[in-house]
Design a protein around this motif. Structure first.
Motif, PDB file in Angstrom:
ATOM      1  N   PRO A   1       0.822  -1.217   0.000  1.00  0.00           N
ATOM      2  CA  PRO A   1       0.000   0.000   0.000  1.00  0.00           C
ATOM      3  C   PRO A   1       0.855   1.266   0.000  1.00  0.00           C
ATOM      4  CG  PRO A   1      -0.886  -1.607   1.542  1.00  0.00           C
ATOM      5  CD  PRO A   1       0.434  -2.150   1.075  1.00  0.00           C
ATOM      6  N   GLY A   2       0.697   2.088  -1.043  1.00  0.00           N
ATOM      7  CA  GLY A   2       1.460   3.320  -1.134  1.00  0.00           C
ATOM      8  C   GLY A   2       2.854   3.175  -1.707  1.00  0.00           C
ATOM      9  N   VAL A   3       3.227   1.986  -2.175  1.00  0.00           N
ATOM     10  CA  VAL A   3       4.565   1.759  -2.735  1.00  0.00           C
ATOM     11  C   VAL A   3       4.417   1.302  -4.188  1.00  0.00           C
ATOM     12  CG1 VAL A   3       6.767   0.540  -2.485  1.00  0.00           C
ATOM     13  CG2 VAL A   3       5.405   1.099  -0.446  1.00  0.00           C
ATOM     14  N   GLU A   4       4.733   2.204  -5.114  1.00  0.00           N
ATOM     15  CA  GLU A   4       4.480   1.987  -6.542  1.00  0.00           C
ATOM     16  C   GLU A   4       5.773   1.867  -7.335  1.00  0.00           C
ATOM     17  OE1 GLU A   4       2.731   4.528 -10.373  1.00  0.00           O
ATOM     18  OE2 GLU A   4       2.242   5.160  -8.333  1.00  0.00           O
ATOM     19  N   ILE A   5       5.772   0.936  -8.287  1.00  0.00           N
ATOM     20  CA  ILE A   5       6.900   0.773  -9.209  1.00  0.00           C
ATOM     21  C   ILE A   5       6.749   1.771 -10.364  1.00  0.00           C
ATOM     22  CG2 ILE A   5       8.114  -0.826 -10.733  1.00  0.00           C
ATOM     23  CD1 ILE A   5       8.202  -1.524  -7.747  1.00  0.00           C
ATOM     24  N   VAL A   6       7.811   2.516 -10.663  1.00  0.00           N
ATOM     25  CA  VAL A   6       7.787   3.558 -11.692  1.00  0.00           C
ATOM     26  C   VAL A   6       8.750   3.181 -12.816  1.00  0.00           C
ATOM     27  CG1 VAL A   6       8.187   6.008 -12.182  1.00  0.00           C
ATOM     28  CG2 VAL A   6       7.239   5.315  -9.963  1.00  0.00           C
ATOM     29  N   ASP A   7       8.281   3.215 -14.034  1.00  0.00           N
ATOM     30  CA  ASP A   7       9.101   2.874 -15.197  1.00  0.00           C
ATOM     31  C   ASP A   7      10.163   3.938 -15.432  1.00  0.00           C
ATOM     32  OD1 ASP A   7      10.163   2.047 -17.603  1.00  0.00           O
ATOM     33  OD2 ASP A   7       8.372   2.486 -18.788  1.00  0.00           O
ATOM     34  N   THR A   8      11.430   3.561 -15.322  1.00  0.00           N
ATOM     35  CA  THR A   8      12.543   4.457 -15.650  1.00  0.00           C
ATOM     36  C   THR A   8      13.582   3.704 -16.485  1.00  0.00           C
ATOM     37  OG1 THR A   8      13.390   4.015 -13.404  1.00  0.00           O
ATOM     38  CG2 THR A   8      12.283   6.112 -13.753  1.00  0.00           C
ATOM     39  N   ALA A   9      13.115   2.895 -17.418  1.00  0.00           N
ATOM     40  CA  ALA A   9      14.009   2.104 -18.257  1.00  0.00           C
ATOM     41  C   ALA A   9      14.889   2.998 -19.112  1.00  0.00           C
ATOM     42  CB  ALA A   9      13.195   1.154 -19.136  1.00  0.00           C
ATOM     43  N   GLY A  10      16.058   2.497 -19.435  1.00  0.00           N
ATOM     44  CA  GLY A  10      17.047   3.206 -20.239  1.00  0.00           C
ATOM     45  C   GLY A  10      18.429   2.957 -19.687  1.00  0.00           C
ATOM     46  N   HIS A  11      18.589   3.173 -18.382  1.00  0.00           N
ATOM     47  CA  HIS A  11      19.865   2.825 -17.754  1.00  0.00           C
ATOM     48  C   HIS A  11      20.140   1.342 -17.975  1.00  0.00           C
ATOM     49  CE1 HIS A  11      23.170   3.116 -14.939  1.00  0.00           C
ATOM     50  NE2 HIS A  11      22.668   2.149 -14.213  1.00  0.00           N
ATOM     51  N   THR A  12      19.119   0.530 -17.794  1.00  0.00           N
ATOM     52  CA  THR A  12      19.105  -0.877 -18.201  1.00  0.00           C
ATOM     53  C   THR A  12      17.729  -1.140 -18.811  1.00  0.00           C
ATOM     54  OG1 THR A  12      18.307  -1.642 -16.050  1.00  0.00           O
ATOM     55  CG2 THR A  12      20.710  -1.593 -16.381  1.00  0.00           C
ATOM     56  N   PRO A  13      17.538  -2.292 -19.466  1.00  0.00           N
ATOM     57  CA  PRO A  13      16.276  -2.514 -20.191  1.00  0.00           C
ATOM     58  C   PRO A  13      15.024  -2.498 -19.325  1.00  0.00           C
ATOM     59  CG  PRO A  13      17.971  -3.998 -21.000  1.00  0.00           C
ATOM     60  CD  PRO A  13      18.548  -3.324 -19.794  1.00  0.00           C
ATOM     61  N   GLY A  14      15.125  -2.901 -18.066  1.00  0.00           N
ATOM     62  CA  GLY A  14      13.948  -2.944 -17.216  1.00  0.00           C
ATOM     63  C   GLY A  14      14.082  -2.139 -15.950  1.00  0.00           C
ATOM     64  N   HIS A  15      14.927  -1.121 -15.977  1.00  0.00           N
ATOM     65  CA  HIS A  15      15.182  -0.307 -14.779  1.00  0.00           C
ATOM     66  C   HIS A  15      13.895   0.344 -14.281  1.00  0.00           C
ATOM     67  CE1 HIS A  15      16.474   3.176 -12.395  1.00  0.00           C
ATOM     68  NE2 HIS A  15      17.629   2.556 -12.228  1.00  0.00           N
ATOM     69  N   VAL A  16      13.709   0.316 -12.955  1.00  0.00           N
ATOM     70  CA  VAL A  16      12.567   0.994 -12.343  1.00  0.00           C
ATOM     71  C   VAL A  16      13.025   1.806 -11.141  1.00  0.00           C
ATOM     72  CG1 VAL A  16      10.810  -0.668 -13.075  1.00  0.00           C
ATOM     73  CG2 VAL A  16      12.006  -1.019 -10.889  1.00  0.00           C
ATOM     74  N   SER A  17      12.186   2.764 -10.755  1.00  0.00           N
ATOM     75  CA  SER A  17      12.321   3.498  -9.509  1.00  0.00           C
ATOM     76  C   SER A  17      11.117   3.148  -8.636  1.00  0.00           C
ATOM     77  CB  SER A  17      12.407   5.001  -9.778  1.00  0.00           C
ATOM     78  OG  SER A  17      13.495   5.297 -10.644  1.00  0.00           O
ATOM     79  N   VAL A  18      11.101   3.664  -7.408  1.00  0.00           N
ATOM     80  CA  VAL A  18      10.035   3.315  -6.471  1.00  0.00           C
ATOM     81  C   VAL A  18       9.483   4.590  -5.854  1.00  0.00           C
ATOM     82  CG1 VAL A  18       9.429   2.040  -4.380  1.00  0.00           C
ATOM     83  CG2 VAL A  18      11.145   1.110  -5.956  1.00  0.00           C
ATOM     84  N   LEU A  19       8.174   4.789  -5.953  1.00  0.00           N
ATOM     85  CA  LEU A  19       7.510   5.941  -5.357  1.00  0.00           C
ATOM     86  C   LEU A  19       6.762   5.504  -4.104  1.00  0.00           C
ATOM     87  CD1 LEU A  19       6.812   8.983  -5.679  1.00  0.00           C
ATOM     88  CD2 LEU A  19       4.720   8.243  -6.851  1.00  0.00           C
ATOM     89  N   VAL A  20       7.083   6.152  -2.979  1.00  0.00           N
ATOM     90  CA  VAL A  20       6.419   5.864  -1.716  1.00  0.00           C
ATOM     91  C   VAL A  20       5.521   7.051  -1.370  1.00  0.00           C
ATOM     92  CG1 VAL A  20       6.729   5.257   0.719  1.00  0.00           C
ATOM     93  CG2 VAL A  20       8.440   4.540  -0.976  1.00  0.00           C
ATOM     94  N   ARG A  21       4.241   6.772  -1.107  1.00  0.00           N
ATOM     95  CA  ARG A  21       3.278   7.802  -0.716  1.00  0.00           C
ATOM     96  C   ARG A  21       2.686   7.437   0.643  1.00  0.00           C
ATOM     97  NH1 ARG A  21       1.196   6.827  -6.077  1.00  0.00           N
ATOM     98  NH2 ARG A  21       1.584   8.542  -7.533  1.00  0.00           N
ATOM     99  N   SER A  22       2.671   8.405   1.562  1.00  0.00           N
ATOM    100  CA  SER A  22       2.042   8.187   2.864  1.00  0.00           C
ATOM    101  C   SER A  22       1.805   9.532   3.540  1.00  0.00           C
ATOM    102  CB  SER A  22       2.918   7.298   3.756  1.00  0.00           C
ATOM    103  OG  SER A  22       2.281   7.028   4.993  1.00  0.00           O
ATOM    104  N   GLY A  23       0.607   9.688   4.120  1.00  0.00           N
ATOM    105  CA  GLY A  23       0.305  10.906   4.870  1.00  0.00           C
ATOM    106  C   GLY A  23       0.426  12.173   4.065  1.00  0.00           C
TER     107      GLY A  23
END
Length: 310
Positions: free
Chosen positions: A211-233
């Protein structure tokens, strides 16, 4: 001697002698642990150490004078590229999520310190419920492997990675797709990923892994690279991994080719997209390789951006 102390001694011994890195390794590591609250979530940042990387490798085609001028525009003096390794652990609800695992003992002697520091801070590997591997470069993946047993150090955790990333590195010919200097590293990554392949669950960008932890597409550095967005409060923190890898260049010159990026154009587009979003939403940012502890916010600066640290 306890089993835990035996593990630490073995780790320390391996770290002192093993290095497969193609760049110098003389950087000193920063303080070990930093904590912050984000609404109902707790973020624990653990240092895996630091490394020095040569400008010719990370900025091919850019001369030293140009790099110095870029640093001067933000009031800094260029003295080389020191790259911290800042690992995040997200505690939210019933989940304790490790975002990347550091380098482990076999990449370079100035890295591989995260697990010992996690234990010293009371972070038991058995308490980790999920390990999200943003991509499979050595300083993000290799630390998941137990140097004494060959399997994962996080036996009770789900191990998550995008299918694009997993498929790329699991190709037995992956070493032929990188420059000669990095073929050994590619083979090492393939071998380690193969040992935990049965544990990997693929996850798609846009998915929530808690809950509140989303995978964000940031491919390019590697073919399937992702970042992580945390939302709370009502607060947001982007754990960027390597979409923004250097605290001056990635902001002041986001279109420059960063040497380790596998798809330079796609990586630059991902940088621009994330920078625009962070500046517009005023979200906090955690950079995997930024100066310790890696936290800051993004501001627009003309046609580029700047990182306001802290």
């Amino acid at each position: 001697m306890s089993i835990m102390m035996s593990r630490r001694a073995a780790w320390a011994g391996l770290s002192a002698t093993a290095s497969l890195s193609p760049w110098p390794t003389h950087a000193q590591s920063p303080p070990a642990v930093h904590k912050l609250k984000l609404g109902d979530a707790e973020i624990v940042i653990v240092s895996d150490g630091a490394m020095d990387v040569p400008a010719a490798f990370v900025l091919p085609g850019q001369d030293k004078g140009t790099i110095e001028k870029t640093f001067a525009t933000v009031g800094q003096t260029f003295s080389g590229f020191r790259s911290e390794v800042n690992i995040a652990i997200v505690r939210i609800g019933k989940e304790t999520i490790l975002i990347d695992a550091g380098a482990g003992p076999d990449f370079m002697p100035t890295l591989g310190k995260a697990h010992e520091r996690m234990e010293a801070a009371g972070l038991n590997p058995e308490a980790i419920t999920k390990v999200l591997l943003t991509h499979a470069h050595p300083d993000h993946l290799w630390g998941v492997i137990d140097p004494l047993g060959g399997d994962t150090l996080f036996e009770k955790a789900d191990h998550l990675m995008t299918a694009a990333e997993f498929d790329h590195w699991m190709n037995p010919d992956v070493h032929t797709r990188v420059p000669e200097a990095f073929q050994g590293i590619a083979q090492g990554t393939h071998r380690r990923l193969k040992t935990i392949a049965s544990r990997i669950k693929t996850v798609a960008p846009g998915a929530e892994i808690a809950p509140g932890v989303e995978i964000v597409d940031t491919a390019g550095h590697t073919p399937g690279h992702v970042s992580v967005l945390v939302r709370s409060g009502g607060q947001q923190l982007l754990i960027g991994s390597d979409v923004l890898v250097q605290s001056v260049i990635s902001f002041a010159e986001p279109d420059w080719h960063w040497g380790p990026d596998m798809d330079a154009a796609k990586a630059a587009a991902a940088r621009r997209r994330i920078l625009d979003r962070l500046a517009a939403e005023r979200a906090q940012l955690l950079g995997y390789h930024f100066p310790w502890p890696g936290l800051g916010r993004v501001e627009k600066a003309g046609t580029a951006y700047r990182l306001v640290q802290g």
